[in-house]
Write an enzyme that holds these catalytic residues in place. Structure first.
Site, PDB file in Angstrom:
ATOM      1  N   ARG A 223       0.847  -1.189   0.000  1.00 22.02           N
ATOM      2  CA  ARG A 223       0.000   0.000   0.000  1.00 22.02           C
ATOM      3  C   ARG A 223       0.884   1.241   0.000  1.00 22.02           C
ATOM      4  O   ARG A 223       1.946   1.271   0.623  1.00 22.02           O
ATOM      5  CB  ARG A 223      -0.924   0.024   1.228  1.00 22.02           C
ATOM      6  CG  ARG A 223      -2.047  -1.000   1.174  1.00 22.02           C
ATOM      7  CD  ARG A 223      -3.086  -0.647   0.109  1.00 22.02           C
ATOM      8  NE  ARG A 223      -4.243  -1.531   0.129  1.00 22.02           N
ATOM      9  CZ  ARG A 223      -4.370  -2.606  -0.631  1.00 22.02           C
ATOM     10  NH1 ARG A 223      -3.377  -2.954  -1.443  1.00 22.02           N
ATOM     11  NH2 ARG A 223      -5.460  -3.338  -0.584  1.00 22.02           N
ATOM     12  N   HIS A 271      -0.286  -0.107 -10.153  1.00 20.97           N
ATOM     13  CA  HIS A 271      -0.968  -1.050  -9.262  1.00 20.97           C
ATOM     14  C   HIS A 271      -1.375  -2.319 -10.021  1.00 20.97           C
ATOM     15  O   HIS A 271      -2.542  -2.738 -10.000  1.00 20.97           O
ATOM     16  CB  HIS A 271      -2.189  -0.395  -8.620  1.00 20.97           C
ATOM     17  CG  HIS A 271      -2.573  -1.020  -7.310  1.00 20.97           C
ATOM     18  ND1 HIS A 271      -3.067  -0.302  -6.253  1.00 20.97           N
ATOM     19  CD2 HIS A 271      -2.531  -2.308  -6.866  1.00 20.97           C
ATOM     20  CE1 HIS A 271      -3.327  -1.107  -5.228  1.00 20.97           C
ATOM     21  NE2 HIS A 271      -3.000  -2.332  -5.581  1.00 20.97           N
TER      22      HIS A 271
END
Length: 308
Positions: A223, A271
């Site tokens: 993250r 991502h």
């Protein structure tokens, strides 16, 4: 048995069709405001309104390994939260991390620059794997797969987790706060696969990254909030850190004016290190719903107090 689907940014129809085929006995529908109460929910970043309108949910199945966004909501007190164990993500993550580590070892970026310049020469001295110990931070399902894959390529591999894990072949284990500094000091490459919790926000900061061996390399696939961006940039510019591969960011999409886009020693990807695979995920969710309905136990249960 009624199942509702509420996944932000996801094309619902293929998921609904797949779930209906895997669970023909269930009533499966796309959630809309005011919809009837369901027994189970398949979710990804649902709005608080969804949670508020479904107070009697038994189970929330999260479409992804990370549950931090879901746990920020006010969930029904009796609802279980279940994450995907793997569903095809572990091998993707291992591919991504091994590609980044091997690329750094072999200095493929430098050779790509020579190619663009039309230069054949400037051969670089080979580097030894023994001089590039890799530290994998987080030894859940994904972290264990990554650590094992790196060991297969004969890198020295260190693994750190908040609690002690079962020993893995080819992986030197560290755990807890007492082992964290020693883990960092033993590593020249840092791979972050931790869950995002209040305890792990900003865990990659100037103080911790400075404990890595000189010439370190950072890979973040967990993250964006784990990393203090400014501290990484400062340590790269100081020479202590050689560079980074980053797949996750505090703001996504990464803003166009962010310094990461322009830094020559940082590789940015959008991502994509481990994508949720629909068929594998549907099969896993269907199996778990069936098991729970029959009174059995399932893997992937989230401890909401711990955050993972």
């Amino acid at each position: 048995m009624k199942i509702t689907f509420c996944c932000t940014g996801t094309q619902a129809r293929p998921w609904l069709q797949g779930l209906a085929a895997a669970l023909p006995q269930a009533d499966i529908s796309l959630w809309q405001p005011g919809a009837p109460q369901a027994d189970h929910a398949v979710v990804w970043k649902p709005p608080q309104q969804f949670i508020d309108e479904q107070p009697r949910l038994k189970t929330l199945f999260n479409l992804g390994a990370g549950v931090d966004a879901l746990l920020r909501l006010r969930l029904p007190p009796a609802a279980l939260v279940v994450r995907l164990d793997d569903a095809g993500m572990a091998v993707q993550m291992a591919e991504y991390v091994c590609h980044a580590v091997i690329g750094h070892l072999r200095e493929f970026d430098a050779y790509a620059g020579q190619m663009r310049a039309g230069r054949w020469a400037d051969l670089r001295a080979p580097r030894r794997r023994a001089d590039l110990p890799v530290g994998v931070m987080g030894l859940g399902v994904l972290g264990q797969r990554v650590a094992g894959a790196l060991a297969q390529f004969e890198f020295p591999v260190n693994g750190w987790s908040r609690s002690r894990k079962t020993a893995m072949d080819g992986v030197r284990s560290f755990s807890g706060a007492d082992g964290f500094d020693a883990f960092l000091a033993a590593s020249r490459v840092l791979v972050n696969l931790l869950p995002l919790t209040p305890d792990t926000v900003d865990i990659m900061n100037r103080k911790t990254l400075a404990r890595l061996q000189p010439g370190a390399y950072v890979i973040n696939v967990a993250r964006g909030a784990h990393l203090v961006d400014e501290d990484l940039l400062a340590l790269i510019d100081s020479g202590h850190i050689a560079g980074a591969t980053l797949d996750v960011f505090r703001s996504e999409p990464l803003p166009a004016d962010h310094a990461f886009w322009r830094h020559p020693r940082i590789t940015v990807t959008p991502h994509i290190s481990a994508r949720t695979l629909r068929q594998e995920s549907i099969a896993q969710i269907a199996h778990k719903i069936t098991t729970l309905e029959q009174g059995g136990a399932v893997t992937g249960m989230v401890d909401q107090a711990r955050g993972y």
